[in-house]
Every structure is written in C-alpha cells, then in structure tokens.
Enzyme design. Sequence first.
Site, PDB file in Angstrom:
ATOM      1  CG  HIS A 126       6.765  90.467  48.016  1.00  0.00           C
ATOM      2  ND1 HIS A 126       6.563  88.789  48.037  1.00  0.00           N
ATOM      3  CD2 HIS A 126       6.721  90.324  49.563  1.00  0.00           C
ATOM      4  CE1 HIS A 126       6.117  88.220  49.150  1.00  0.00           C
ATOM      5  NE2 HIS A 126       6.491  89.260  50.232  1.00  0.00           N
ATOM      6  CG  ASP A 134       6.095  86.448  45.335  1.00  0.00           C
ATOM      7  OD1 ASP A 134       5.257  87.367  46.225  1.00  0.00           O
ATOM      8  OD2 ASP A 134       7.041  86.708  45.332  1.00  0.00           O
ATOM      9  CG  HIS A 135       1.923  87.717  50.360  1.00  0.00           C
ATOM     10  ND1 HIS A 135       3.096  87.610  50.760  1.00  0.00           N
ATOM     11  CD2 HIS A 135       1.146  88.638  50.584  1.00  0.00           C
ATOM     12  CE1 HIS A 135       3.309  88.943  51.396  1.00  0.00           C
ATOM     13  NE2 HIS A 135       1.875  89.471  51.395  1.00  0.00           N
TER      14      HIS A 135
END
Length: 513
Positions: A267, A204-205
Amino acid sequence: MLESGAAEWVNPLRDNRDRRLPRIAGPCALVIFGVTGDLARRKLMPAIYDLANRGLLPPGFALVGFARRAWDDDDFGQVVHDAVREHSRTPFREEVWQRLSEGIRFVQGSFDDDAAFADLARTLETLDRERGTGGNHAFYLSVPPAAFPVVCGQLARSGLAVAQDGAWSRVVIEKPFGHDLDSARELNEVVGEVFSEESVFRIDHYLGKETVQNILALRFANQMFEPVWNAHYVDHVQITMAEDIGLGGRAGYYDGIGAARDVIQNHLLQLLAFTAMEEPVSFAASELHAEKIKVLSATRPAEPFDETTARGQYAAGWQGGEKVVGLLEEKGFAADSITETYAAITLEVDTRRWAGVPFYLRTGKRLGRRVTEIAVVFKRAPHLPFDETMTEELGQNALVVRVQPDEGVTMRFGSKVPGSEMEVRDVNMDFSYGQAFTVSSPEAYERLILDVLLGVPSLFPVDEEVELSWKILDPVLEHWAAHGRPEPYEAGTWGPESADEMLRRTGREWRRP
Ligand code: BG6
C-alpha cells in the site's frame, strides 16, 4: 458453451456516447477460494452485492465458493446473505438479493483434491450453459501465498486456466505476494506458468480507493500543483497509515510478517509511486505501469538504517477509553515475538525531480487514531520580510491528501492573524469529499472486482512493481532481522521514541494528524 461468450456479448451501455455511465460487467462467474476467511466475508461478498445493487453485474453472473466446509449451495448462500446484511455499503433490496442468490454455488474440497477441481469445472460448465456465464471465469485466490502454487496447478490441470472460444479466464491474487524478493519472484514464476500476465490481477486494495485515484486527478488534471511538485519546492513527503486496531485474532497471518511486509511493501509504496511518478502518456494500464515502474526503480532506502528507520511493537495501554493488551499478550502471538507492529523508513527517489527530498513512510497498529494521509511538506520561503516574532508560529506549507477516514485534501499555509499587529500563523483550507459530492464513494473492493470482471488492469500492480517493492524493502528487513527487537510503545500513542528521533535528527517532525 452458450452463444453469449465474451466476444459476442454486447454491453448496452458500451456504445452509449455518455462516458460517465459506468460500464457493466459481461457474463461471467467469479470463483472465490478461501471463502470461509475474514476478507471474503467482510469485503468480497458485500462488494459483489453492492455491485449487483448498483446494476453493474449482468444477469448472467454466478458466484462460486470453494472450501473444505461441508456446505451445500444453500448453506453457502446463507453465509453470503449474512455477510451482505452485515457489511454491504448499499441498502439491502430483496429483489437484488434474489437475482444474485440464484447464481450462487458451492464446491466442497481441499486444494489438493483433484476430484474437487473436476467438480468445480463441471459446476462452471453447467453455469455457463444454464445461467449464461459465457465461459468467462475469474478465480479469486483469497488464500495464504503458500497455497497459490497448488491452486494454480489445479486450475491448469482441470483445464480451467485456459478459456475456450474467445472467453476469458483470470486469476486474482491477494497480498502478501511473497515475503521477500526471491519468494515474490518464485510466486510470479509459478503463476506465470499457468496464466499470462494480462490474466493476472494482483490486488492492492489501496489502489481501489477513490482518494488514492484522486492523487492522479489532483496532480495531472490541474495546473497549480505540478510546477511546485519537485525538489525545488518540496522539503520532504510524509506518508502515514496509522491504525487504532490491534492484532487480536490475526496472529496466524501477522506473526512473523510485521508492519513493513504487511503494508509498506504494497500500500505505502504504491502511494509513493502515485505521488512521485512522472505524468503518464495516457491512463492506459501499460503507461501507468511504466511510470510506476520507473519511479520504483529509482527508489532506495536511505542509510544508515539505525538512523533512517524505526520499528516498534505495541505494549499495553489505553485506547478509546479502554485498557488494551500489548502484542505479546494477544492470543496466538509467541511470547517472545519480535514481529514489529510499527515501522518507519526513509526513502530516496533518485531522479531529477526528487533528488535530496526524503520520503518518510510510517505505519502502525494501536496508534492514536486511524488515519491515512500523504503530506507534501514544502520548503520555507527563501526570504521572510517580517520580524522574527511575527512569524515565529508559522510552520511549513503543506498539501495533505487525506486518504481516509475524513477523505479530502488540505492545504496549509500562513495567514495574518486579525488585529493591528502583523502576525502570521498557519491556517488550513479544506476540500472534503463529503461536502463537495453528494454520492458516496464505492468501496475499494467494488471498484477492483468490477475491473477484474471488465478486464481493466490499470489499478493492479504488475509483477515488476511487486518485485521492485521487495527490492526496496529487503535491505531494511535484513538489517532489522540482524539487530535485536522492536522498541515497545504504549498502545494509543504515536509509536516508539526512535521514530520521533529518526525525524528529529534531520530537523523535522512527524505530523500529528
Ligand atoms: C490490509 C492489511 O492490507 O489493510 C491490514 O493487511 C490493514 O493489516 C488493512 O488493517 C487496512 O485497510 P484499510 O482499507 O482499512 O485502510
């Protein structure tokens, strides 16, 4: 296999007492599936170069691309080179590139091609022997979720999923991780049959962003915020991820997915977890995961959904001085697509800390500007010893974590306006990363890829978090699926009228960042 396996290799910086020095990855090969995609070109390849440029990759490092294209090693090297020149964060240095490019290989094949995976296994074995990658392999699945099972199966069959002799084998999975709770569970099972949970790194950047990690520093390294970080003082929390870009070119991925699945499920719920969780016992991955799991378990969407959620789809409008088309005119989208490009939901966190405090999450494409922020909005003071006219322009105190693009933290509070009268108005006190620190922040993917290679799992959601996030979102998605179309909103505005109405109903309003 070389003697320099993970167990024997000694990182020269590890024993150094100065803990501020970054850790360098040990010998390893990173294999990317989906290497012809946008993510690989724009984010992954540049991040690998940036890591090399910062001296964080070992000499025994190799990058292997796997795809159907009829490329050889040099063709792929050229692709990586061009991506690096175009998108890397740090300056291009010929000597760094030379060293990196010596370890670049390409394996041609499709995911269902056994021979191609045998070829991949041979390529890795040769790299282990000749380049000293030590039998340590990370497999990055930058592919649609439908391809996860087949790739995992192939890695198992070709013997690559299980590392030999103290080396490691890890799998990195990009979102979307399923499209609802059931499909996410199935995927977790499929991946779990091949890799142990410690070897699975779900990206999950947002968790790789400095400003997101700073939520933990802000909350748990300071004394002044935590005492008011609860239902006694907080009125509500707004988590916004607004984007100005449209969806031209992304129909294949986005149509039928929509804003809630694309970014709220991952996010924004991770941002909520960091904002709402209790202090972890330590920053060990298991402790961090435990706290996030606890808070996500206590989170549920507020009802009735007609009043507590809103969704929209951008129509034509103006953005940055240019006329832009609506979603239905974008190439590749069905002319009657009901995919939402804007989503807002209300969540409740059923814990003593947060009882009665709504968390409003919203995201959208083609909004007024690109901004991601978490605004903790405080209750009004219980008593104001001023005439009403003196404070009529005073809003609510707020602490805003500016995730991007203008990274920092803002505190909003009332202050006396200069003059002979007592008049109180809102002012902002800002901390800005750009001004406070001289070093620029690494890209999220740099941090996360390095953590994969180091085997540090703290910033990667575990299976349970992913499933809990779907559990929170699924009822809303089901409601939307059964109730008509998203409301159109003009591109360049702040979303559909129903989203404003959603907050107005509770006597609140969205921030206009
Ligand atoms: C991705 C979404 O996960 O995040 C995209 O799929 C979105 O739709 C992107 O544009 C935004 O990332 P960032 O880092 O630019 O905020």
